[in-house]
Motif scaffolding. Structure first.
Motif, short mmCIF file in Angstrom:
data_model
loop_
_atom_site.label_atom_id
_atom_site.label_comp_id
_atom_site.label_asym_id
_atom_site.label_seq_id
_atom_site.Cartn_x
_atom_site.Cartn_y
_atom_site.Cartn_z
N TYR A 288 -6.90 11.02 4.00
CA TYR A 288 -5.80 10.16 3.57
C TYR A 288 -6.31 8.74 3.48
O TYR A 288 -7.33 8.38 4.06
N ARG A 289 -5.58 7.94 2.74
CA ARG A 289 -5.83 6.50 2.72
C ARG A 289 -4.58 5.78 2.23
O ARG A 289 -3.79 6.32 1.49
N TRP A 290 -4.46 4.54 2.71
CA TRP A 290 -3.42 3.64 2.22
C TRP A 290 -4.05 2.86 1.07
O TRP A 290 -5.05 2.17 1.27
N ILE B 11 -2.94 11.38 -0.11
CA ILE B 11 -3.75 12.40 0.55
C ILE B 11 -4.72 12.99 -0.47
O ILE B 11 -4.44 13.00 -1.67
N VAL C 190 1.55 15.18 7.01
CA VAL C 190 0.95 13.92 7.47
C VAL C 190 1.52 13.40 8.78
O VAL C 190 1.12 12.34 9.25
N SER D 61 0.82 -1.21 0.00
CA SER D 61 0.00 0.00 0.00
C SER D 61 0.85 1.26 0.00
O SER D 61 1.94 1.29 0.57
N SER E 240 2.51 8.19 13.19
CA SER E 240 1.18 7.84 12.69
C SER E 240 0.62 9.07 11.97
O SER E 240 0.98 10.20 12.26
N VAL E 241 -0.27 8.83 11.03
CA VAL E 241 -0.76 9.89 10.17
C VAL E 241 -1.60 10.89 10.99
O VAL E 241 -2.52 10.50 11.71
N LEU F 46 0.67 5.59 0.71
CA LEU F 46 -0.08 6.65 1.37
C LEU F 46 -0.44 7.75 0.37
O LEU F 46 0.45 8.32 -0.26
#
Length: 132
Positions: free
Chosen positions: A101-103, A21, A57, A17, A91-92, A19
């Motif tokens: 955000y997402r992985w 944004i 982040v 994965s 950590s984000v 990261l």
């Protein structure tokens, strides 16, 4: 002749994965992208990339590997140096420049509205990291 970057971003990988944004500002408001931003006076591209990751982040990165230079005319001309890494701590925690955000797993990118050529950049970033 090689262009001198005035912006930097980082593809941060955790396993397969990456990261991403969602941009909360122009250019590309609302699109998914790599975290990053413009160089400050006296910064190198790697220094700017590391600073931007902390600011945007909340992650500290190391082991940055250059991936590619990208030229954009939006919001004034800029040359973006893209880096990749798997080495991060923290950590984000987003700042005002990102709305989410997402992985993202490989293959899920097609479901998102992204910045230009993000799919190509991520393929190149994975290839750079696989050679390390």
């Amino acid at each position: 002749m090689s262009a001198i970057p005035n912006a930097a971003s980082v593809a941060v990988f955790a396993g397969d994965s990456v990261l991403l944004i969602r941009r909360a500002r122009q250019p590309w408001l609302g699109r998914w992208s790599l975290p990053g931003g413009r160089l400050e006076p006296g910064e190198t591209a790697p220094q700017a990339a590391a600073r931007e990751l902390i600011e945007e982040v909340g992650l500290r990165v190391s082991g940055l590997r250059p991936v590619r230079l990208m030229r954009f005319a939006e919001a004034g001309p800029f040359v973006l140096q893209v880096f990749a890494t798997r080495a991060y701590t923290g950590s984000v925690a987003l700042n005002e420049e990102a709305s989410a955000y997402r992985w993202v797993q490989p293959g899920a990118l097609a479901e998102l509205e992204t910045t230009p050529d993000l799919d190509v950049v991520l393929d190149e970033a994975r290839a750079v990291l696989d050679r390390c």
